[in-house]
Every structure is written in C-alpha cells, then in structure tokens.
Design a protein around this motif. Structure first.
Motif, PDB file in Angstrom:
ATOM      1  N   LYS A  42       5.238   6.584   9.044  1.00  0.00           N
ATOM      2  CA  LYS A  42       5.607   6.460   7.625  1.00  0.00           C
ATOM      3  C   LYS A  42       7.097   6.742   7.528  1.00  0.00           C
ATOM      4  N   MET A  43       7.858   5.743   7.070  1.00  0.00           N
ATOM      5  CA  MET A  43       9.313   5.912   7.030  1.00  0.00           C
ATOM      6  C   MET A  43       9.875   5.480   5.687  1.00  0.00           C
ATOM      7  N   ASP A  44      11.082   5.882   5.420  1.00  0.00           N
ATOM      8  CA  ASP A  44      11.769   5.603   4.165  1.00  0.00           C
ATOM      9  C   ASP A  44      12.496   4.265   4.294  1.00  0.00           C
ATOM     10  N   ILE A  83       0.846  -1.195   0.000  1.00  0.00           N
ATOM     11  CA  ILE A  83       0.000   0.000   0.000  1.00  0.00           C
ATOM     12  C   ILE A  83       0.880   1.244   0.000  1.00  0.00           C
ATOM     13  N   PHE A  84       0.473   2.234  -0.792  1.00  0.00           N
ATOM     14  CA  PHE A  84       1.245   3.455  -0.950  1.00  0.00           C
ATOM     15  C   PHE A  84       0.325   4.662  -0.882  1.00  0.00           C
ATOM     16  N   GLN A  85       0.847   5.736  -0.328  1.00  0.00           N
ATOM     17  CA  GLN A  85       0.104   6.990  -0.358  1.00  0.00           C
ATOM     18  C   GLN A  85       0.231   7.591  -1.753  1.00  0.00           C
ATOM     19  N   TRP A  86      -0.899   8.032  -2.315  1.00  0.00           N
ATOM     20  CA  TRP A  86      -0.877   8.629  -3.649  1.00  0.00           C
ATOM     21  C   TRP A  86      -0.482  10.102  -3.555  1.00  0.00           C
ATOM     22  N   TYR A  87       0.231  10.564  -4.546  1.00  0.00           N
ATOM     23  CA  TYR A  87       0.582  11.975  -4.695  1.00  0.00           C
ATOM     24  C   TYR A  87       0.670  12.256  -6.193  1.00  0.00           C
ATOM     25  N   PRO A 128       9.542   4.241  -1.593  1.00  0.00           N
ATOM     26  CA  PRO A 128      10.144   3.657  -0.394  1.00  0.00           C
ATOM     27  C   PRO A 128       9.450   4.092   0.895  1.00  0.00           C
ATOM     28  N   LEU A 129       8.499   5.029   0.800  1.00  0.00           N
ATOM     29  CA  LEU A 129       7.793   5.523   1.986  1.00  0.00           C
ATOM     30  C   LEU A 129       6.660   4.563   2.327  1.00  0.00           C
ATOM     31  N   VAL A 130       6.796   3.853   3.443  1.00  0.00           N
ATOM     32  CA  VAL A 130       5.849   2.794   3.794  1.00  0.00           C
ATOM     33  C   VAL A 130       5.426   2.936   5.256  1.00  0.00           C
ATOM     34  N   PRO A 131       4.219   2.459   5.588  1.00  0.00           N
ATOM     35  CA  PRO A 131       3.789   2.468   6.996  1.00  0.00           C
ATOM     36  C   PRO A 131       4.444   1.333   7.766  1.00  0.00           C
ATOM     37  N   ILE A 132       5.018   1.650   8.914  1.00  0.00           N
ATOM     38  CA  ILE A 132       5.714   0.677   9.755  1.00  0.00           C
ATOM     39  C   ILE A 132       5.230   0.827  11.190  1.00  0.00           C
ATOM     40  N   GLN A 186       9.863  -2.933  -3.572  1.00  0.00           N
ATOM     41  CA  GLN A 186       9.939  -3.500  -2.232  1.00  0.00           C
ATOM     42  C   GLN A 186      10.135  -5.010  -2.316  1.00  0.00           C
ATOM     43  N   GLY A 187      10.581  -5.593  -1.207  1.00  0.00           N
ATOM     44  CA  GLY A 187      10.652  -7.041  -1.123  1.00  0.00           C
ATOM     45  C   GLY A 187      12.049  -7.609  -1.252  1.00  0.00           C
ATOM     46  N   HIS A 188      13.018  -6.809  -1.679  1.00  0.00           N
ATOM     47  CA  HIS A 188      14.410  -7.271  -1.758  1.00  0.00           C
ATOM     48  C   HIS A 188      15.317  -6.047  -1.741  1.00  0.00           C
ATOM     49  N   ASN A 189      16.611  -6.267  -1.560  1.00  0.00           N
ATOM     50  CA  ASN A 189      17.561  -5.160  -1.598  1.00  0.00           C
ATOM     51  C   ASN A 189      18.453  -5.290  -2.827  1.00  0.00           C
ATOM     52  N   VAL A 190      19.391  -4.361  -2.972  1.00  0.00           N
ATOM     53  CA  VAL A 190      20.193  -4.329  -4.199  1.00  0.00           C
ATOM     54  C   VAL A 190      21.083  -5.558  -4.326  1.00  0.00           C
ATOM     55  N   SER A 191      21.504  -6.154  -3.195  1.00  0.00           N
ATOM     56  CA  SER A 191      22.386  -7.314  -3.270  1.00  0.00           C
ATOM     57  C   SER A 191      21.684  -8.555  -3.798  1.00  0.00           C
ATOM     58  N   THR A 192      20.360  -8.622  -3.674  1.00  0.00           N
ATOM     59  CA  THR A 192      19.607  -9.775  -4.181  1.00  0.00           C
ATOM     60  C   THR A 192      18.745  -9.405  -5.378  1.00  0.00           C
ATOM     61  N   CYS A 193      18.971  -8.215  -5.940  1.00  0.00           N
ATOM     62  CA  CYS A 193      18.155  -7.743  -7.068  1.00  0.00           C
ATOM     63  C   CYS A 193      18.430  -8.570  -8.311  1.00  0.00           C
ATOM     64  N   LYS A 194      17.389  -8.913  -9.059  1.00  0.00           N
ATOM     65  CA  LYS A 194      17.513  -9.718 -10.267  1.00  0.00           C
ATOM     66  C   LYS A 194      17.628  -8.862 -11.530  1.00  0.00           C
ATOM     67  N   TRP A 195      17.728  -7.550 -11.321  1.00  0.00           N
ATOM     68  CA  TRP A 195      17.907  -6.658 -12.460  1.00  0.00           C
ATOM     69  C   TRP A 195      19.388  -6.512 -12.754  1.00  0.00           C
ATOM     70  N   GLU A 196      19.702  -6.449 -14.032  1.00  0.00           N
ATOM     71  CA  GLU A 196      21.084  -6.228 -14.440  1.00  0.00           C
ATOM     72  C   GLU A 196      21.077  -5.308 -15.642  1.00  0.00           C
ATOM     73  N   GLY A 197      21.646  -4.125 -15.463  1.00  0.00           N
ATOM     74  CA  GLY A 197      21.650  -3.170 -16.565  1.00  0.00           C
ATOM     75  C   GLY A 197      20.267  -2.684 -16.918  1.00  0.00           C
TER      76      GLY A 197
END
Length: 295
Positions: free
Chosen positions: A179-181, A113-117, A127-131, A220-231
């Motif tokens: 709401k935090m980053d 869930i995300f706040q719309w702007y 990255p702003l999510v309710p915690i 969300q759901g993973h960080n850069v070290s486990t990211c499956k994106w390349e280039g």
C-alpha cells in the motif's frame, strides 16, 4: 459455516455526556480513543468506487462469492454516493485477498478500491492504493514475510507476497503487493544495508501498475497537469450519444469568463451534477429493490 442472516455489530459503550454549545450552536464530540473503539468492527472494510453506474448489490455479492476465493461471506452494502459500495470482511485474510486483487472490475465495470477508515470521505479519493511491485534479483533468503515487511518500508506498507515468492519457486526476484501513496514520486531503487558499503545492496523496484493521482481535486486517474478542475470547479458538456441517450464529458473552464459568469456557471453545473447523481442513485435503488436486507 457461513450464516445467512445479518449479525449485530458488537456494541461499544460510552458514557452519556451533557450536550455542548459553541457560539450558540449545539454539538457532540468524542475522544480519539472512543472513535478508535467504534471503528473496531469495521477495521477489515473496503470501499469499492465504480467508474460508472455500478451493478446491483446482488450482482456484486454473487461476483464476490464466486470470484474472490474468500473464506467467509462479507457484508456488502450501498453508500451515500450511488457508485460506492461498502464491503465489510470478518477476517484479515479475506480483507488482504480483496485489497490486493489485480483485476478490479465486476461484470466489466471497473472500480477503484480503498481501505475504509473513520475519516473516509466519499468525495475525495485516498492516494493510498495497493500496488504490485517486483524486486528484481532480491536474494531468496529475503523472501520471508518478516523480511519483506521491513524491506518494503521505504516504498509503502507490505500487504501480501505472491505464491511463487512465498514458495520460492521463482528466485529471479520477489513479487509483493504494497500500500503506497500515489501522490508521491515513487522510488526506483533503495539500499538494503548502509548505502555504498561493499556488503550493501542497491535494490531496483519495478512497478507493475502505478496510478496517477491529482492532489488538486483528490482523484485517481490523472495528475495536476491534466486536471480539468479550475478554481475548484469542473465543467461538463453534454451531447447526444448512440440511440439518442445523453452523454457527458468534462472540459476545462474558460479562464477568460468574468466572475459573474463563473458564479452563474457554478450554480448551473451544481444543479446538473445533482440531477445526474440523483438519476444514477434512483437507477441503483431500482436495481436493488427486492434484495435481501442482510447478507
């Protein structure tokens, strides 16, 4: 009394201005103040991004009505992406209740869930999510909302405190939603008062849930070290699942592929992803056929 027919949004009037041209390309533009005014009817709006094919709008509306405990009926509508849903609330209290919910699923289908702007982008998750956090041992004289708004400023933006904190029926610590980053390293403690002074307090922070966030692909759901994106690309592989239904998994691209092969892969992946999005969108549209045009 909750109205059953759709209501017109308040009209925002601006002056008609001449069309502009830049390098032969026509364009229109608005001032920051005009954009802020145009967003006022949507200031209490959220976006639900489902992790797989979303339920129909009717199911989502019924779920919200029966489970969220709202004072009024929100407007629920589809967005461009098949898995995204726009929810517009009529008051801040309902908005806060929805944004701070601890369980994020509809009929077993999880969502973020995300706040719309106005600059909200469906392709990139904010990255702003309710915690929900706990402040162990915080003295109960600090349980007032105005104090908690200030106390949680080093961590994020105050949203809500739970009922036991509001009523001070538990005094072993305050429980607050902020709401935090999620892209930044969270603080595990901070000072209330001037640091290291005898009258000051080093306050511990316990995070109940702390989602990971990847700043490379903005998801969300993973960080850069486990990211499956390349280039800037992420590959998919398909396989036959149970019942013969085709499933997909995302895998890391092979770095040794030549530039030509990489370009060919990008084109192929793009076509396949577009087909998946189209199929999913058609399924959702079929589910939504027959629904009321308004709330």
């Amino acid at each position: 009394m909750v109205t059953q027919s759709p209501q017109l949004i308040p009209e925002v009037e601006i002056m008609l201005r001449p069309l502009k041209v830049f390098d032969g390309v026509p364009y229109v533009s608005f001032t920051k103040e005009e954009i802020e005014r145009s967003a006022q009817p949507f200031k209490f709006s959220l976006v639900m991004k489902f992790m797989r094919q979303r339920p129909s709008l009717d199911i989502i509306r019924a779920f919200i009505r029966s489970r969220w405990g709202l004072d009024s009926k929100p407007v629920v509508s589809a967005m461009l992406k098949a898995r995204s849903v726009f929810v517009r609330f009529s008051n801040e209290l309902d908005f806060i209740k929805a944004f701070s919910r601890e369980t994020c699923d509809v009929e077993g289908v999880s969502y973020h869930i995300f706040q719309w702007y106005p600059e909200f982008d469906e392709e990139n998750e904010s990255p702003l999510v309710p915690i929900w956090i706990t402040l162990p041992g915080l003295p109960p004289n600090f349980y007032h909302e105005s104090f908690l708004r200030n106390i949680t400023m080093p961590l994020g933006q105050y949203i809500l405190q739970d009922n036991s904190t509001r009523c001070a029926t538990r005094t072993d610590g305050a429980r607050v939603c902020i709401k935090m980053d999620a892209s930044k390293n969270p603080l595990d403690s901070f000072w209330i008062g001037i640091p290291h002074q005898a009258t000051s307090r080093l306050q511990e922070v316990v995070y109940e849930t702390l989602p990971t966030y990847c700043y490379r692909c903005r998801m969300q759901g993973h960080n850069v070290s486990t990211c499956k994106w390349e280039g800037g690309m992420k590959t998919e592989e398909r396989y036959q699942g149970e019942g013969g239904r085709e499933k997909k998994v995302w895998v890391r691209k092979e770095a040794r592929k030549s530039a030509g092969h990489r370009e060919q892969d990008r084109a192929e992946i793009s076509k396949r992803v577009e087909v998946v999005d189209l199929e999913e969108g058609l399924l959702n549209k079929n589910d939504d056929i027959g629904e009321e045009t308004g709330e």
